[in-house]
Design a protein around this motif. Structure first.
Motif, short mmCIF file in Angstrom:
data_model
loop_
_atom_site.label_atom_id
_atom_site.label_comp_id
_atom_site.label_asym_id
_atom_site.label_seq_id
_atom_site.Cartn_x
_atom_site.Cartn_y
_atom_site.Cartn_z
N GLY A 88 0.79 -1.23 0.00
CA GLY A 88 0.00 0.00 0.00
C GLY A 88 0.82 1.28 0.00
N ARG A 89 2.02 1.23 0.53
CA ARG A 89 2.86 2.44 0.53
C ARG A 89 3.35 2.78 -0.87
NH1 ARG A 89 6.35 1.17 5.91
NH2 ARG A 89 4.73 1.68 7.40
N ASP A 90 3.57 1.75 -1.68
CA ASP A 90 4.09 1.96 -3.03
C ASP A 90 2.99 2.13 -4.06
OD1 ASP A 90 6.67 1.65 -1.99
OD2 ASP A 90 6.54 -0.53 -2.22
N ALA A 95 -3.09 -2.21 -3.82
CA ALA A 95 -3.27 -2.78 -2.49
C ALA A 95 -4.74 -2.80 -2.10
CB ALA A 95 -2.46 -2.00 -1.46
N ARG A 96 -5.43 -1.71 -2.38
CA ARG A 96 -6.87 -1.63 -2.09
C ARG A 96 -7.63 -2.71 -2.85
NH1 ARG A 96 -10.46 1.73 0.03
NH2 ARG A 96 -8.84 3.18 0.65
N ALA A 97 -7.33 -2.84 -4.13
CA ALA A 97 -8.02 -3.84 -4.95
C ALA A 97 -7.71 -5.26 -4.46
CB ALA A 97 -7.62 -3.68 -6.41
N ALA A 98 -6.45 -5.51 -4.09
CA ALA A 98 -6.06 -6.85 -3.64
C ALA A 98 -6.73 -7.20 -2.31
CB ALA A 98 -4.55 -6.93 -3.50
N LEU A 99 -6.78 -6.25 -1.39
CA LEU A 99 -7.42 -6.52 -0.11
C LEU A 99 -8.92 -6.78 -0.27
CD1 LEU A 99 -5.61 -3.93 2.17
CD2 LEU A 99 -5.64 -6.40 2.48
N LYS A 100 -9.56 -5.99 -1.10
CA LYS A 100 -10.99 -6.20 -1.33
C LYS A 100 -11.23 -7.55 -2.01
CE LYS A 100 -13.08 -2.71 -3.20
NZ LYS A 100 -13.36 -1.47 -3.94
N ALA A 101 -10.39 -7.89 -2.99
CA ALA A 101 -10.55 -9.18 -3.69
C ALA A 101 -10.33 -10.34 -2.73
CB ALA A 101 -9.57 -9.25 -4.86
N TRP A 102 -9.36 -10.21 -1.84
CA TRP A 102 -9.09 -11.26 -0.86
C TRP A 102 -10.31 -11.49 0.03
CZ3 TRP A 102 -6.16 -15.23 0.29
CH2 TRP A 102 -6.16 -15.73 1.59
N MET A 103 -10.91 -10.41 0.53
CA MET A 103 -12.07 -10.55 1.41
C MET A 103 -13.26 -11.13 0.66
SD MET A 103 -11.89 -7.24 3.90
CE MET A 103 -10.98 -6.04 2.95
N GLU A 123 -19.87 -3.12 -1.24
CA GLU A 123 -18.72 -2.39 -1.78
C GLU A 123 -18.32 -1.25 -0.84
OE1 GLU A 123 -15.67 -1.89 -4.49
OE2 GLU A 123 -17.16 -3.49 -4.42
N GLN A 124 -19.31 -0.56 -0.28
CA GLN A 124 -19.04 0.53 0.67
C GLN A 124 -18.35 0.00 1.93
OE1 GLN A 124 -19.70 3.97 0.35
NE2 GLN A 124 -18.44 4.07 2.18
N GLU A 125 -18.84 -1.13 2.46
CA GLU A 125 -18.24 -1.71 3.66
C GLU A 125 -16.81 -2.17 3.39
OE1 GLU A 125 -22.02 -3.54 6.10
OE2 GLU A 125 -21.25 -4.65 4.37
N LEU A 126 -16.57 -2.75 2.22
CA LEU A 126 -15.21 -3.16 1.85
C LEU A 126 -14.28 -1.96 1.78
CD1 LEU A 126 -15.97 -5.82 -0.89
CD2 LEU A 126 -14.81 -6.24 1.28
N ASN A 127 -14.73 -0.89 1.13
CA ASN A 127 -13.91 0.33 1.03
C ASN A 127 -13.64 0.91 2.41
OD1 ASN A 127 -13.32 0.66 -1.75
ND2 ASN A 127 -15.45 1.26 -2.10
#
Length: 150
Positions: A88-90, A95-103, A123-127
């Motif tokens: 996420g730092r880079d 990172a956002r897309a990967a975390l949401k896809a993982w969940m 989608e709102q809760e994931l964000n």
């Protein structure tokens, strides 16, 4: 020596010591609060999305399996640094897309692995949850966790 140590001297030592340690306790409490507000917590980026994400975290009892900055259960990975582990730092968007896809992909169905339940988050809760995890990654934890492993 025994003649000089009277009941009133013992009482004065007790009250003096109690007062000293009470004042020390209050001073350390004030210092801890000041440190949290000015140094360790990124209060400037505390948004409504972060607050809603914390509510998602609490409503789904994520802490029953995960730890967050060392607090919680040890069944599932530490999430205080998950934003950093996902890069996420880079590259924040990836990172956002990967975390949401993982969940959204849970449970993975991999045999012999612990499985995260599917919470069917919107989608709102994931964000919001990702906002919360991103925000927690910016807390100055004085080196905790000791490594980036989850």
């Amino acid at each position: 020596m025994a003649e000089r140590f009277t009941k009133s001297a013992a009482r004065n030592i007790f009250y003096g010591g109690s007062l000293f340690f009470f004042v020390t306790f209050v001073a350390l409490t004030v210092h801890s609060h000041y440190y949290m507000r000015t140094t360790s917590t990124d209060e400037a980026t505390l948004s409504d999305g972060v607050a809603r994400g914390k509510h998602v975290w609490e409503r789904n009892s994520c802490i029953n399996c995960h730890t967050l900055l060392g607090e919680g259960a040890y069944f599932a990975p530490e999430l205080g640094n998950v934003w950093v582990r996902y890069g996420g730092r880079d590259d924040a968007e990836s990172a956002r897309a990967a975390l949401k896809a993982w969940m959204q992909a849970q449970p993975s169905g991999v045999e012999g692995r612990r499985q995260m339940p599917q919470f069917n988050l919107t989608e709102q809760e994931l964000n919001d949850l990702v906002d919360f995890l991103e925000w927690t990654s910016r807390i100055k934890t004085q080196g905790w966790p000791p490594n980036n492993a989850g």
